[in-house]
Write an enzyme that holds these catalytic residues in place. Structure first.
Site, short mmCIF file in Angstrom:
data_model
loop_
_atom_site.label_atom_id
_atom_site.label_comp_id
_atom_site.label_asym_id
_atom_site.label_seq_id
_atom_site.Cartn_x
_atom_site.Cartn_y
_atom_site.Cartn_z
CG HIS A 133 46.37 55.31 -38.10
ND1 HIS A 133 46.05 54.54 -37.14
CD2 HIS A 133 45.60 57.10 -37.38
CE1 HIS A 133 46.45 55.14 -36.20
NE2 HIS A 133 45.56 56.56 -36.29
CG ASP A 165 53.75 56.86 -30.29
OD1 ASP A 165 54.07 58.35 -30.18
OD2 ASP A 165 53.21 56.78 -29.71
NE ARG A 168 52.14 64.71 -28.30
CZ ARG A 168 50.82 64.13 -29.65
NH1 ARG A 168 51.67 62.67 -29.75
NH2 ARG A 168 50.58 64.60 -30.57
CB SER A 181 52.13 59.83 -32.05
OG SER A 181 51.62 59.49 -31.51
CE LYS A 224 51.23 55.37 -32.43
NZ LYS A 224 49.99 55.44 -31.30
N1 URA Z 1 46.89 59.16 -31.99
C1 URA Z 1 48.44 58.59 -31.77
O1 URA Z 1 48.34 56.89 -32.01
N2 URA Z 1 49.01 59.86 -31.55
C2 URA Z 1 48.48 60.76 -31.59
O2 URA Z 1 49.43 62.03 -31.25
C3 URA Z 1 47.42 61.26 -31.32
C4 URA Z 1 46.48 60.39 -32.11
#
Ligand code: URA
Length: 423
Positions: free
Chosen positions: A83, A162, A169, A184, A188
């Site tokens: 990621h 999320d 957010r 967050s 995932k």
């Molecule tokens: N990417 C995400 O998936 N979540 C965040 O809070 C910031 C970047």
């Protein structure tokens, strides 16, 4: 349980209990009992008060439990995911996934779309004629077994809490909070079910964590969350002060990725891809040097198979711009700064990125760097080529580049690409 009591507790700096956290996340994800303004107030309270490590671990678990976890057993190989927190010209996943698959690991990669000035992997791949990010769970298992991996869109039941909270957010000024970002991203990634995970945490002008010390804290927080949840996790903190590689946009980044997979391409794109590949292979205990796989066609072969399995046709040409504009050097010397944020915002305004989730993106729009930091330039020599399909977008893009290119008398020392390694 009363949501106002929870908001007051967090606002006043208290730790939420495990029970309160589980109730808050499950109830907010489920529907109407907690209003968006109450969830926004909680996000703002967390923004200011932070979270204890064990409190954050429970918050993250509750987000994972709001959906289902993918079961990726059956690939017959160790699974490794990657990621990136997002940057300008960050096409690394397109090269890295097939590269490490060609070395013997499985890569189940669920990616997102770009928002703001950083691009999204799915938007880039959609520049390939016919390619689709939508694959069923059954197809995921088939390609994981037969090819070794996929890059696809996240399924609706992957950490749904999320999705709801992140959208909130985004419009309430609460994105840049380390616990909220870490939970967050990691909810995932943990729900995706890979055994191992390598994080590329970007820092610098083109990253949303501009300060290196903050990026290190974010990286450490995410590594701890991954390891606590049984995902062997490591992070590299990498420089995002200047564009990665020579392109920022969709089709242009696919083209650069194909160059690297064919054994060519820019040195920095290759360097970061190999650094991340080595970490992924090390976590998976695979003792293979990835570098030759970029030269002997193995990584390209996997990429072609991955793209074809999702309907993509690489025998068709990638879309090309019919309108180009050159940005030139205003004096002779050396490029001492080619600012990532300026170039990223320009690519976004040209149409490569979106301001709102629902906006379409242009496959053609983007920026090609004809010069990079450290290169010599003559006065009037082209530095950037802007590709576009809508002439009305040119002036706003040029405004974003104001001050983004600095030419000095002497070349400055290049900043290292990999700044820290955590985990
Ligand atoms: N990417 C995400 O998936 N979540 C965040 O809070 C910031 C970047």
């Amino acid at each position: 349980m009363n949501v106002v009591d929870l908001i007051l507790a967090k606002r006043d700096g208290h730790r939420l209990t495990d029970e309160q956290i589980r109730w808050f996340i499950a109830t907010y994800a489920a529907g109407d009992v907690i209003a968006d303004e109450q969830a926004a107030a909680m996000a703002m309270a967390i923004f200011f008060q932070g979270m204890e490590p064990d409190e954050l671990a429970v918050w993250t678990e509750a987000m994972i439990d709001s959906g289902s976890r993918l079961d990726l057993s059956g690939s017959g190989r160790p699974t490794v995911d990657k990621h990136s927190t997002g940057g300008v010209g960050d096409k690394i996943t397109l090269i890295l996934a097939p590269l490490v698959i060609s070395c013997g690991v499985a890569v189940p990669q669920l990616s997102g779309r770009g928002l703001g000035h950083t691009g999204g992997t799915l938007d880039k791949l959609e520049a390939i004629p016919g390619w689709t990010p939508a694959i069923t769970n059954e197809q995921m298992h088939t390609v994981l077994r037969d090819i070794g991996g996929f890059i696809a869109g996240a399924t609706a039941d992957l950490a749904p809490a999320d999705r709801k909270l992140y959208a909130l957010r985004d419009v309430t000024g609460t994105v840049e909070s380390i616990p909220l970002i870490a939970s967050s991203i990691m909810s995932k990634k943990i729900a995706e079910g890979a055994d191992n995970l390598v994080l590329d945490v970007k820092t610098g002008s083109g990253a949303f964590m501009r300060e290196r010390d903050q990026a290190v804290v974010l990286a450490r927080t995410m590594v701890d969350l991954g390891n606590a949840n049984g995902v062997h996790t490591r992070a590299l903190v990498t420089n995002m002060d200047t564009v990665l590689g020579v392109t920022a946009g969709n089709a242009v980044e696919v083209r650069e990725s194909l160059d690297v997979l064919a054994g060519g391409g820019p040195a920095d794109t290759i360097e970061l891809t190999l650094a991340l590949a080595r970490e992924m292979l090390d976590l998976a205990d695979i003792d293979v040097d990835p570098e030759p796989k970029l030269h002997d066609g193995s990584a390209m072969e996997v990429f072609e198979a991955m793209v074809a399995s999702q309907g993509g046709d690489l025998s068709q040409p990638l879309p090309v711009a019919d309108q180009r504009h050159l940005v030139t050097a205003d004096r002779a010397g050396f490029i001492t700064r080619l600012d990532a944020r300026g170039v990223g915002v320009a690519a976004w305004r040209l149409g490569a990125g979106r301001a709102r989730k629902e906006d379409p993106v242009s496959a053609i729009a983007g920026v090609v760097c004809l010069k990079k930091e450290g290169d010599a330039v003559a006065e009037g020599e082209p530095v950037l080529e802007l590709n576009l399909d809508d002439p009305a977008r040119l002036d706003p893009a040029l405004e974003a580049l104001d001050g983004a290119i600095v030419v000095g008398d002497q070349p400055t020392d290049p900043t290292p690409l990999v700044l820290d390694r955590i985990g």
